[in-house]
Write an enzyme that holds these catalytic residues in place. Structure first.
Site, PDB file in Angstrom:
ATOM      1  N   HIS A 154     -18.660  13.875  15.751  1.00 45.60           N
ATOM      2  CA  HIS A 154     -18.372  14.930  16.582  1.00 45.60           C
ATOM      3  C   HIS A 154     -19.808  15.654  17.134  1.00 45.60           C
ATOM      4  O   HIS A 154     -19.851  15.892  18.080  1.00 45.60           O
ATOM      5  CB  HIS A 154     -17.363  15.944  16.219  1.00 45.60           C
ATOM      6  CG  HIS A 154     -15.872  15.426  16.019  1.00 45.60           C
ATOM      7  ND1 HIS A 154     -15.224  14.769  17.338  1.00 45.60           N
ATOM      8  CD2 HIS A 154     -15.070  15.339  14.966  1.00 45.60           C
ATOM      9  CE1 HIS A 154     -13.977  14.372  16.693  1.00 45.60           C
ATOM     10  NE2 HIS A 154     -13.757  14.901  15.424  1.00 45.60           N
ATOM     11  N   CYS A 199     -17.785  -2.430  30.226  1.00 47.69           N
ATOM     12  CA  CYS A 199     -17.712  -1.140  29.867  1.00 47.69           C
ATOM     13  C   CYS A 199     -18.218  -1.032  28.556  1.00 47.69           C
ATOM     14  O   CYS A 199     -18.338   0.317  28.019  1.00 47.69           O
ATOM     15  CB  CYS A 199     -16.353  -0.368  30.301  1.00 47.69           C
ATOM     16  SG  CYS A 199     -15.357  -1.502  29.091  1.00 47.69           S
TER      17      CYS A 199
END
Ligand code: PEP
Ligand code: MG
Length: 573
Positions: free
Chosen positions: A194, A507
Site C-alpha cells: 500500500h 494489460c
C-alpha cells in the site's frame, strides 16, 4: 568524504536531496516489569489511555489527509482505528496484565507475538501480510506507553527531510507528505505494498528493501540523497555526486515536461498507425488520473480490490455504486471490468479453506464458479451498472472452454432475474477472457471464437509458462518477457484474435515497459492497457516507433533461440 551508497528496490521515481530523519524499529520491551497486585488496576487504565490516545491520533491524521491521497489510505487508517476499538483486543491485553502481573508494554508485546504466530500459520499470502497492520497499530500504542506525545513530530523537523525507517505505514506516509518530507527509504515493504502505491501516486521518491545497517550507519541530520528510479540512497554526497544528482533532477523534470507535451497528441506510430491506449485501474484515484492522462478507456478494472482489506465482501449495492461511478466518469469510452480475481496473492474470502498451492488452486473464475452466489452478486451489480456507460466484462484465468459456457449461463440467469424484476440493464454486454494460462494461449483460437475480446495478462502468463512464482523474489531474475516461448505464445494469441476478428489487448506490466513497445507492435498488438502513471511514457514510445520497421525486425526475433540479441537493433531503428 566519499558518499556511501545503500541500494534497495526502486519504488517511486524522482531524486530527493535533504537531511536524514532516522526512525528505528519501535522498541518493544525486552523483559517484563512485575506489577504489584494493588497497582494492577492503574496499569490497566494506563493501557486504556494509550489505546485512546492512539485512536485520537489516528482520527486526527484521517481528518487531515491531503485531498489527493487515494481513498485506500483512508480505508487503511479506518481499519487501524477499528482494530483499536476491538473490545477483545483490549480485553485480552488487559487480562494478560492481570493474569501475569506484568506491565502494559509487556502484555502488549505478548499479544503481538501471539497474533504474529496466528498470522504466520495462515496459508493465504495476502492474509498473512495483513499482520503488518496489526504490527503498525501495536507499535503506535507502544510508543504511547513509552511516553511519546505524538509520533508525527513538529513540522520544522520534517520539512525537507528524507525519512529512513524500518517500515513506513500508509498513514505515516500521508502524514509525512503533509509535513513536507521529500523522500522515503524503508527496510520493509515491496513494490506492491500500500505504501509503495501511495508513494507513486504522491510522486514521492522512494525505495524499499533497504539494508537494516543503514538505520545504524545514519544519524539524524546527516546529509543524504535518494534516487527513487535507481533505488539508491547516498550518504553525505560529495560535490561531484551532488552535481550528478542535480543533472538527474534536471533530466527528470525535462522528461516530465516532454511527456506532458504528448498528453494532447494522438497515439500513432511514425508511419501513421493509430494505437489504443487504455488504463489499468485498481484504486479510485487512478480513474481521474486515467482521464487526465487522456486514456482511451479503462482496459482493466481489477474489481477484486474492492474486496481487499475488509472482513466481509461488498454487497451488490456497494459494488453497483463503484462500477456505475467508473462507467459514468469514462462514458462513452469503454470500461473493461474484470470479474473477481480473488485467491492466490490477491485477497481472500472469509471462511475459505486455504489452497494447497494458491496460484494453481481455486482462484479467479474457478473460485467464482464454485461460489455462484458470490459471482451472481457481482454479475447483477455489473449488469445494473451497464446502463451508465460502455461496459465490457472480462473473466480472469480461463483455462477451459467450459468455463466460458458456465459464465455465459450465469449472466443469462442474472439478466432474466433483472428483467423479471423490472430492473434496467444494457443488453449484449461484450464478454472477454484473460489469456494468462498457457493452455488458453495455446488454444487461443477456440477461446477467441467463443468470446467477444481477449486480454493478455503477461504477469500470469509469464509466471505459469516459465514456472516462476511472481511473488518469489528468489526467482525474479528468471522473469523474461522475451523468452522464445513467451514471444511465440503472444504471437499465437494475437494471430488467433485477428483470424477470428476479435480485438486483443495486453494489460500485464510488459505493456508498460517501453523496452518492449516495438516488440509488441511488431507482433501485432494495437491495444495496450497500462497504469495511468505509465501512459504518457508509453504514448511517447509509440510515437517514436515505426510499425513497418518493428514488423521487419520482430520476424527474425520470433525464429531466434536468443531473441534479446535483436532488441537493441529494434529499439534503435
Ligand atoms: C496479468 O496477469 O498480467 C494481469 C494483468 O492480471 P494481474 O496482474 O491482476 O494478475
Ligand atoms: Mg493475472
Amino acid at each position: 568524504m566519499n558518499a556511501r551508497c545503500f541500494s534497495g528496490v526502486a519504488i517511486s521515481r524522482g531524486v530527493a536531496v535533504g537531511r536524514a530523519r532516522v526512525i528505528g524499529r519501535i522498541a518493544a520491551p525486552t523483559e517484563p516489569i512485575a506489577i504489584a497486585p494493588n497497582l494492577i488496576d492503574a496499569e490497566c487504565r494506563r493501557l486504556e489511555r494509550a489505546f485512546d490516545a492512539t485512536q485520537r491520533e489516528l482520527t486526527r491524521v484521517r481528518r487531515q489527509l491531503p485531498r489527493d491521497v487515494p481513498s485506500e489510505v483512508g480505508d487503511v487508517i479506518d481499519m487501524h482505528i477499528l482494530l483499536l476499538k476491538d473490545e477483545s483486543f483490549l480485553a485480552d491485553t488487559r487480562a494478560l496484565i492481570r493474569n501475569r502481573s506484568v506491565d502494559a508494554a509487556w502484555a502488549l508485546k505478548l499479544k503481538h507475538d501471539e497474533l504474529e504466530a496466528v498470522f504466520a500459520a495462515m496459508q493465504e499470502a495476502y492474509l498473512k501480510s495483513r499482520f503488518e497492520d496489526v504490527h503498525q497499530v501495536i507499535s503506535r500504542v507502544q510508543l504511547k506507553l513509552q511516553g511519546a506525545k505524538s509520533s508525527p513530530l513538529r513540522a520544522q523537523r520534517w520539512a525537507g527531510a528524507i525519512v529512513i525507517a524500518h517500515e513506513i505505514s500508509p498513514t505515516d506516509l500521508s502524514e509525512f507528505a503533509r509535513l513536507g518530507v521529500v523522500g522515503i527509504a524503508s527496510v520493509s515493504g515491496g513494490p506492491l505494498s500500500h505504501s509503495a502505491i501511495l508513494a507513486r501516486s504522491l510522486k514521492m521518491p522512494a525505495l524499499m528493501g533497504l539494508s537494516p545497517t543503514a538505520l545504524t550507519a545514519l544519524r539524524d541530520g546527516d546529509p543524504v540523497a535518494l534516487d527513487g528510479a535507481r533505488g539508491e540512497l547516498y550518504v553525505r554526497p560529495g560535490l561531484t555526486l551532488q552535481a550528478e544528482l542535480l543533472a538527474r533532477r534536471i533530466k527528470e523534470s525535462g522528461r516530465e515536461r516532454a511527456l506532458s507535451r504528448v498528453r494532447k497528441l494522438p497515439a500513432v506510430t511514425r508511419d501513421g498507425v493509430g494505437i489504443t491506449l487504455s488504463a489499468n485501474v485498481e484504486i479510485d484515484a487512478e480513474i481521474d488520473q486515467a482521464l487526465k492522462a487522456g486514456a482511451d478507456g479503462v482496459g482493466l478494472y481489477r474489481s477484486e480490490f474492492l474486496f481487499v482489506g475488509r472482513a466481509t465482501p461488498p454487497d451488490e449495492d456497494e459494488q453497483y455504486a463503484a462500477y456505475a461511478q467508473v462507467l459514468r466518469k469514462l462514458a462513452p469510452r469503454p470500461v473493461v471490468i474484470r470479474t473477481l480475481d480473488l485467491g492466490s496473492d490477491k485477497a481472500f474470502l472469509p471462511g475459505l479453506k486455504p489452497a494447497v498451492n494458491p496460484a494453481l488452486g481455486l482462484r479467479a473464475v474457478r473460485l467464482c464458479l464454485r461460489h455462484p452466489a458470490l459471482f451472481k452478486t457481482q454479475l447483477r451489480a455489473l449488469k445494473r451498472a451497464s446502463i451508465h456507460g460502455n461496459l465490457r466484462i472480462l473473466v480472469p484465468m480461463l483455462s477451459g472452454l467450459s468455463e466460458i459456457a458456465q459464465v455465459r449461463r450465469l449472466i443469462r440467469q442474472v439478466e432474466s432475474a433483472l428483467a423479471a424484476a423490472g430492473i434496467a440493464f444494457a443488453p449484449n454486454t461484450p464478454l472477454g477472457g484473460m489469456i494468462e494460462v498457457p493452455a488458453a494461449a495455446i488454444a487461443a483460437q477456440a477461446f477467441a471464437r467463443r468470446l467477444d475480446f481477449l486480454s493478455i495478462g503477461t504477469n500470469d502468463l509469464i509466471q505459469y509458462t516459465l514456472a516462476i512464482d511472481r511473488g518469489d523474489e528468489s526467482v525474479a531474475h528468471l522473469n523474461d518477457p522475451l523468452h522464445p516461448a513467451i514471444l511465440k505464445l503472444l504471437k499465437r494469441v494475437l494471430d488467433a484474435g485477428q483470424r477470428e476478428g476479435k480485438p486483443v489487448s495486453l494489460c500485464g506490466e510488459m505493456a508498460a515497459d517501453p523496452t518492449y513497445t516495438r516488440v509488441l507492435l511488431g507482433l501485432g498488438l494495437r491495444d495496450f492497457s497500462v497504469s495511468p502513471a505509465a501512459l504518457l511514457e508509453l504514448k511517447s514510445s509509440i510515437r517514436r516507433a515505426s510499425l513497418s520497421d518493428a514488423e521487419t525486425l520482430v520476424a527474425p526475433m520470433l525464429k531466434s533461440a536468443r531473441p534479446r540479441r535483436y532488441l537493441a537493433a529494434l529499439n534503435d531503428a
